[in-house]
Each structure stands twice: as structure tokens, then as C-alpha cells.
Design a protein around this motif. Structure first.
Motif, PDB file in Angstrom:
ATOM      1  N   ILE A   1      53.437 -23.223 -35.296  1.00 36.53           N
ATOM      2  CA  ILE A   1      52.337 -22.142 -35.328  1.00 36.53           C
ATOM      3  C   ILE A   1      51.472 -21.832 -34.187  1.00 36.53           C
ATOM      4  O   ILE A   1      51.072 -23.152 -33.493  1.00 36.53           O
ATOM      5  CB  ILE A   1      51.556 -22.304 -36.615  1.00 36.53           C
ATOM      6  CG1 ILE A   1      52.360 -22.347 -37.856  1.00 36.53           C
ATOM      7  CG2 ILE A   1      50.392 -21.408 -36.791  1.00 36.53           C
ATOM      8  CD1 ILE A   1      51.675 -23.118 -38.952  1.00 36.53           C
TER       9      ILE A   1
ATOM     10  N   LEU B   1      47.775 -20.190 -32.924  1.00 38.93           N
ATOM     11  CA  LEU B   1      46.638 -19.575 -33.532  1.00 38.93           C
ATOM     12  C   LEU B   1      45.643 -19.466 -32.347  1.00 38.93           C
ATOM     13  O   LEU B   1      45.481 -20.391 -31.481  1.00 38.93           O
ATOM     14  CB  LEU B   1      46.045 -20.491 -34.674  1.00 38.93           C
ATOM     15  CG  LEU B   1      46.653 -20.747 -36.018  1.00 38.93           C
ATOM     16  CD1 LEU B   1      45.609 -21.689 -36.656  1.00 38.93           C
ATOM     17  CD2 LEU B   1      46.886 -19.463 -36.499  1.00 38.93           C
TER      18      LEU B   1
ATOM     19  N   VAL C   1      39.554 -19.506 -35.443  1.00 39.19           N
ATOM     20  CA  VAL C   1      40.489 -19.452 -36.688  1.00 39.19           C
ATOM     21  C   VAL C   1      39.518 -19.576 -37.717  1.00 39.19           C
ATOM     22  O   VAL C   1      38.291 -20.095 -38.019  1.00 39.19           O
ATOM     23  CB  VAL C   1      41.510 -20.578 -36.454  1.00 39.19           C
ATOM     24  CG1 VAL C   1      40.551 -21.879 -36.683  1.00 39.19           C
ATOM     25  CG2 VAL C   1      42.475 -20.459 -37.518  1.00 39.19           C
ATOM     26  N   SER C   2      39.888 -18.658 -38.817  1.00 36.85           N
ATOM     27  CA  SER C   2      39.305 -18.851 -40.182  1.00 36.85           C
ATOM     28  C   SER C   2      39.631 -19.922 -41.139  1.00 36.85           C
ATOM     29  O   SER C   2      40.730 -20.300 -40.736  1.00 36.85           O
ATOM     30  CB  SER C   2      39.496 -17.319 -40.902  1.00 36.85           C
ATOM     31  OG  SER C   2      40.656 -17.362 -41.495  1.00 36.85           O
TER      32      SER C   2
ATOM     33  N   ASP D   1      40.138 -19.464 -43.985  1.00 39.82           N
ATOM     34  CA  ASP D   1      41.355 -19.056 -44.782  1.00 39.82           C
ATOM     35  C   ASP D   1      42.658 -19.347 -44.154  1.00 39.82           C
ATOM     36  O   ASP D   1      43.918 -19.577 -44.613  1.00 39.82           O
ATOM     37  CB  ASP D   1      41.164 -17.499 -45.251  1.00 39.82           C
ATOM     38  CG  ASP D   1      40.224 -17.153 -46.074  1.00 39.82           C
ATOM     39  OD1 ASP D   1      39.607 -18.103 -46.676  1.00 39.82           O
ATOM     40  OD2 ASP D   1      39.639 -15.997 -46.088  1.00 39.82           O
ATOM     41  N   GLN D   2      42.651 -18.902 -42.820  1.00 37.29           N
ATOM     42  CA  GLN D   2      44.034 -19.311 -42.078  1.00 37.29           C
ATOM     43  C   GLN D   2      44.211 -20.740 -42.016  1.00 37.29           C
ATOM     44  O   GLN D   2      45.433 -20.957 -42.469  1.00 37.29           O
ATOM     45  CB  GLN D   2      43.823 -18.903 -40.648  1.00 37.29           C
ATOM     46  CG  GLN D   2      43.810 -17.349 -40.296  1.00 37.29           C
ATOM     47  CD  GLN D   2      43.674 -17.158 -39.118  1.00 37.29           C
ATOM     48  OE1 GLN D   2      42.586 -17.469 -38.159  1.00 37.29           O
ATOM     49  NE2 GLN D   2      44.683 -16.537 -38.216  1.00 37.29           N
TER      50      GLN D   2
ATOM     51  N   PHE E   1      45.795 -21.895 -45.712  1.00 34.90           N
ATOM     52  CA  PHE E   1      46.973 -21.374 -45.901  1.00 34.90           C
ATOM     53  C   PHE E   1      48.041 -22.300 -45.208  1.00 34.90           C
ATOM     54  O   PHE E   1      48.995 -22.579 -45.612  1.00 34.90           O
ATOM     55  CB  PHE E   1      47.041 -19.997 -45.313  1.00 34.90           C
ATOM     56  CG  PHE E   1      48.588 -19.375 -45.372  1.00 34.90           C
ATOM     57  CD1 PHE E   1      49.187 -19.049 -46.773  1.00 34.90           C
ATOM     58  CD2 PHE E   1      49.209 -19.232 -44.225  1.00 34.90           C
ATOM     59  CE1 PHE E   1      50.170 -18.473 -47.051  1.00 34.90           C
ATOM     60  CE2 PHE E   1      50.613 -18.534 -44.633  1.00 34.90           C
ATOM     61  CZ  PHE E   1      50.860 -18.368 -45.939  1.00 34.90           C
ATOM     62  N   ILE E   2      47.540 -22.549 -43.852  1.00 34.88           N
ATOM     63  CA  ILE E   2      48.591 -23.246 -43.086  1.00 34.88           C
ATOM     64  C   ILE E   2      48.901 -24.706 -43.583  1.00 34.88           C
ATOM     65  O   ILE E   2      49.833 -25.274 -43.763  1.00 34.88           O
ATOM     66  CB  ILE E   2      48.189 -23.174 -41.625  1.00 34.88           C
ATOM     67  CG1 ILE E   2      48.437 -22.006 -41.041  1.00 34.88           C
ATOM     68  CG2 ILE E   2      48.960 -24.574 -40.774  1.00 34.88           C
ATOM     69  CD1 ILE E   2      47.928 -21.697 -39.677  1.00 34.88           C
TER      70      ILE E   2
END
Length: 121
Positions: free
Chosen positions: A101, A103, A107-108, A110-111, A114-115
Motif C-alpha cells: 500500500i 499512502l 493519513v487519516s 480512518d485510512q 481500514f488498512i
């Protein structure tokens, strides 16, 4: 679900901020200040996820990713590039180096959540 997360960044503030955030979310976190240190820590810590800045020295995140992938447990790690480099050629570089990934900072939460939910414990 708790994950073992290794973060490597040569920016002390970015490193400690992300470490505090992930610790607050209940994850076990190890820190490294450069790619070479990340490799040493990974051998001891056995992370599920490794978050690497790209612009570190003396060993940058791209070289560190290649070295991590070469470890016996390397293929099972989720490698995440977290960088200010967001151009298409940077995405191609991280893919070639073995990152899963890419990014772009900032970065949030939420991101990240999720990851981290994508990995097995």
C-alpha cells in the motif's frame, strides 16, 4: 483486533505521533528511526504491519522494504509506504520495492484503521 505494527520514520514528531495514535487504538507498536533500524527491530518484533517513510537515511524506505521482504517472515508482512511522495512514479517505485500500500501524508485515522483491519492477527 490487536496488531503488531512497526513504524519507521526519521521525523521524530511524525514517528511518535503515529505510534501514540496506534497505541491508543490498542495495537502493539515498535519504532525505528531509519530503514536499517527497522530491519533490526523487525527481526525481533515480528510485525504484522510495517509502516515505512520513504525519505529516510542512510537506508531509505524502498531499500528497507526490499530487505524486509527477503526475511523468512517478510512475505507475510503488510508493507505500507507512508510518505509525502505522491506522484505516479513514486507509486511505481513503492510497488516495485514490494510495498502493498502507498499512502500520502497526512493519513487519516480512518485510512489506518481500514488498512490494519485488512491484516490477519
Amino acid at each position: 483486533m490487536t496488531k503488531r505494527v512497526l513504524i519507521a520514520d526519521d521525523d521524530d514528531d511524525a514517528l511518535s505521533g503515529l505510534a501514540n495514535l496506534l497505541t491508543g487504538l490498542g495495537h502493539q507498536v515498535a519504532q525505528a528511526a531509519c530503514g536499517a533500524q527497522a530491519l533490526d527491530v523487525a527481526r525481533q518484533f515480528a510485525p504484522d504491519v510495517v509502516i515505512l517513510d520513504l525519505g529516510m537515511s542512510p537506508m531509505d524506505g524502498l531499500s528497507a522494504a526490499r530487505a524486509l521482504r527477503a526475511l523468512p517472515e517478510g512475505p507475510a508482512m503488510l508493507l505500507v509506504a507512508l510518505t509525502g511522495w505522491g506522484q505516479p512514479q513514486h507509486h511505481a517505485m513503492t510497488q516495485e520495492a514490494g510495498f502493498d500500500i502507498h499512502l500520502v501524508k497526512p493519513v487519516s485515522i480512518d485510512q489506518l484503521g481500514f488498512i490494519l483491519s485488512m491484516t490477519q492477527p
